[in-house]
Design an enzyme around this catalytic site. Structure first.
Site, PDB file in Angstrom:
ATOM      1  N   ASN A 132       6.339  17.845  14.442  1.00  0.00           N
ATOM      2  CA  ASN A 132       6.529  16.959  13.298  1.00  0.00           C
ATOM      3  C   ASN A 132       7.937  16.386  13.309  1.00  0.00           C
ATOM      4  O   ASN A 132       8.885  16.998  12.825  1.00  0.00           O
ATOM      5  CB  ASN A 132       6.274  17.742  12.004  1.00  0.00           C
ATOM      6  CG  ASN A 132       6.348  16.861  10.769  1.00  0.00           C
ATOM      7  OD1 ASN A 132       6.837  15.739  10.821  1.00  0.00           O
ATOM      8  ND2 ASN A 132       5.876  17.364   9.648  1.00  0.00           N
ATOM      9  N   CYS A 135       8.415  13.723   9.016  1.00  0.00           N
ATOM     10  CA  CYS A 135       8.518  13.940   7.564  1.00  0.00           C
ATOM     11  C   CYS A 135       9.760  13.252   7.023  1.00  0.00           C
ATOM     12  O   CYS A 135      10.878  13.575   7.428  1.00  0.00           O
ATOM     13  CB  CYS A 135       8.561  15.440   7.268  1.00  0.00           C
ATOM     14  SG  CYS A 135       8.571  15.802   5.499  1.00  0.00           S
ATOM     15  N   ASN A 200       3.512   8.903  10.675  1.00  0.00           N
ATOM     16  CA  ASN A 200       3.809   9.763   9.546  1.00  0.00           C
ATOM     17  C   ASN A 200       4.095   8.857   8.353  1.00  0.00           C
ATOM     18  O   ASN A 200       3.996   7.635   8.445  1.00  0.00           O
ATOM     19  CB  ASN A 200       4.996  10.680   9.880  1.00  0.00           C
ATOM     20  CG  ASN A 200       4.940  11.997   9.127  1.00  0.00           C
ATOM     21  OD1 ASN A 200       4.737  12.008   7.913  1.00  0.00           O
ATOM     22  ND2 ASN A 200       5.110  13.092   9.827  1.00  0.00           N
ATOM     23  N   CYS A 342     -19.941 -23.127  -3.336  1.00  0.00           N
ATOM     24  CA  CYS A 342     -18.723 -23.194  -4.155  1.00  0.00           C
ATOM     25  C   CYS A 342     -19.069 -23.164  -5.643  1.00  0.00           C
ATOM     26  O   CYS A 342     -20.010 -23.839  -6.101  1.00  0.00           O
ATOM     27  CB  CYS A 342     -17.961 -24.463  -3.813  1.00  0.00           C
ATOM     28  SG  CYS A 342     -16.505 -24.760  -4.842  1.00  0.00           S
ATOM     29  N   CYS A 352      -3.634 -23.923  -2.479  1.00  0.00           N
ATOM     30  CA  CYS A 352      -3.248 -24.893  -1.472  1.00  0.00           C
ATOM     31  C   CYS A 352      -2.220 -25.882  -2.031  1.00  0.00           C
ATOM     32  O   CYS A 352      -1.230 -26.214  -1.381  1.00  0.00           O
ATOM     33  CB  CYS A 352      -4.476 -25.634  -0.953  1.00  0.00           C
ATOM     34  SG  CYS A 352      -4.132 -26.773   0.409  1.00  0.00           S
ATOM     35  N   CYS A 382      -4.338 -22.320   7.807  1.00  0.00           N
ATOM     36  CA  CYS A 382      -3.563 -21.134   7.429  1.00  0.00           C
ATOM     37  C   CYS A 382      -4.423 -19.993   6.884  1.00  0.00           C
ATOM     38  O   CYS A 382      -3.975 -18.864   6.781  1.00  0.00           O
ATOM     39  CB  CYS A 382      -2.499 -21.514   6.401  1.00  0.00           C
ATOM     40  SG  CYS A 382      -3.150 -21.899   4.760  1.00  0.00           S
TER      41      CYS A 382
END
Length: 426
Positions: A132, A135, A200, A342, A352, A382
């Site tokens: 580990n 942490c 982690n 729609c 937009c 986009c």
């Protein structure tokens, strides 16, 4: 049914679903109940010198009606004596010999301490070790957890110390609280790691009570940063898994974790290079039985595609993940609105118009009925309108015929440099 068995650096498991080292794996009682529910493996809650925990410890971040979109934790490693944990690990492995039990370990960065704890846990029959180095809260003052995991030299050195005496595979668990996780992953590989696991938890403060001004959670009016996990961190985790999977210098298996809540997300992690996944927050939120849906869903997914073994999907999407400079500048998609689907909520138009490229027009047909239409010549593809649309299928992103050959930014710059060089020669 497909073969769901996995092999992570020699650690065999009946399926790719493990419980991560966390509160759900704190005791033999819990791990045995998890195995009975169907989990293929468990990483035992981190072992080390017994520590003192505080009260309270957890906090959640909700979003849009979801109770646990993110989870914050300031709990430390096991607060139970090492001998008690080792006894329960031995009993659990004896009862479930075909399930994977991995011991998570965290000690001070001293060679003799790593040698001592590795030998002790391997004596009780664990299938592997997970170091580990991730942490993010507490114990940093002792050089442990992320305090080591953010320093590549310490990751390499401590991995090497563990490997000096380890007889089972060593997994190195990496912190995401670093600029480039591939740097520490490479350090782990240099140290001899048989596999890496990520991510982690992320440094976080869940919130502040605006009435009492206390942090959430707080301990007698004081707070500290904790580790953030749950669904909200999945995109961060998936990116880090993918970055390591595509690196030629990280040639070891990956155990993926960070927001995995269902079988679909497990598939995403595996496609991006993870041999299997570890789960924590989802189990804490819904209980151990969620693994039944994960196993069933994964089986159906593989069967539908005629895939015989789950291992066959590992890394299949890695080649599709690259750098921005390698993307095709001439590829073009545009948004198209289906007037029959729609509902004219106008969310796409508002988004937009206010925050994108002002290419959705509000028009009226001959009968006077309003409708929305995208001016495709001005649309940059986009995706924002399709993202905010509340109706599935109302807006589609459509690929346009590519009239120009593929050209990436890197290729464009290389061509410009070549042209400039030719002019100089002339």
């Amino acid at each position: 049914m497909a073969d769901l068995t996995t092999n992570l650096a020699g650690i065999q498991s009946p399926n790719p679903f493990w419980l991560a080292s966390a509160p759900p794996t704190n005791s033999g009682y819990q791990v045995q109940r998890a195995f009975e529910a169907g989990w293929g493996g468990a990483v035992w809650k981190t072992l080390g010198d017994p520590i003192l925990n505080v009260s309270s410890r957890f906090a959640a971040v909700g979003f849009n009606g979801q109770r646990v979109a993110g989870f914050n934790n300031i709990e430390l490693i096991t607060d139970r004596p090492l001998e008690v944990n080792l006894k329960e690990i031995y009993e659990t492995k004896k009862k479930f010999p075909n399930h994977a039990i991995i011991a998570s370990l965290m000690v001070e960065p001293q060679q003799e301490k790593w040698h001592e704890i590795v030998k002790k846990v391997e004596d009780v029959g664990v299938d592997g070790l997970e170091l580990n180095f991730g942490c993010p809260h507490g114990m940093a003052e002792r050089g442990m957890g992320a305090a080591s995991g953010q320093v590549p030299d310490l990751v390499e050195k401590q991995t090497h110390w563990a490997k000096e005496v380890a007889q089972t595979p060593v997994i190195v668990k990496l912190t995401p609280n670093i600029t480039d996780i591939t740097v520490t992953a490479e350090a782990a590989v240099r140290g001899g790691a048989d596999a890496v696991s990520m991510i982690n938890t992320i440094n976080s403060l869940a919130g502040v009570d605006i009435h009492s001004w206390n942090t959430i959670p707080h301990v007698a009016g004081k707070g500290a940063h904790g580790g953030y996990c749950g669904p909200a961190v999945k995109p961060i985790a998936l990116n880090m898994v993918a970055e390591c999977a595509r690196s030629p210098f990280i040639n070891v298996p990956i155990s993926g974790m960070g927001g995995v809540s269902n079988w679909q997300e497990a598939v995403e992690f595996m496609l991006m290079g993870a041999t299997g996944v570890q789960v924590c927050t989802a189990a804490m939120h819904h209980g151990f039985r969620i693994v039944e849906d994960m196993i069933q869903g994964l089986n159906y997914y593989l069967d539908e595609r005629g895939i015989e073994k789950v291992s066959d999907i590992v890394g299949k999407a890695v080649s599709k993940y690259s750098d921005w400079g390698n993307l095709d500048l001439n590829y073009k998609v545009v948004a198209r609105i289906d007037p029959d689907t729609c509902i004219n909520c106008n969310k796409c138009h508002i988004s937009c118009e206010d925050t994108s490229h002002q290419c959705i027009d509000m028009l009226k047909d001959p009968s006077g009925k309003s409708y929305l239409k995208v001016r495709e010549e001005d649309c940059v593809g986009c995706n924002l309108c399709s993202i905010v649309c509340p109706v599935d299928g109302a807006i589609s992103m459509v690929e346009l015929p590519n009239e120009q050959p593929l050209m990436t930014w890197n290729e464009r710059q290389a061509a410009l440099q070549a042209t400039a060089a030719q002019r100089l020669d002339v």
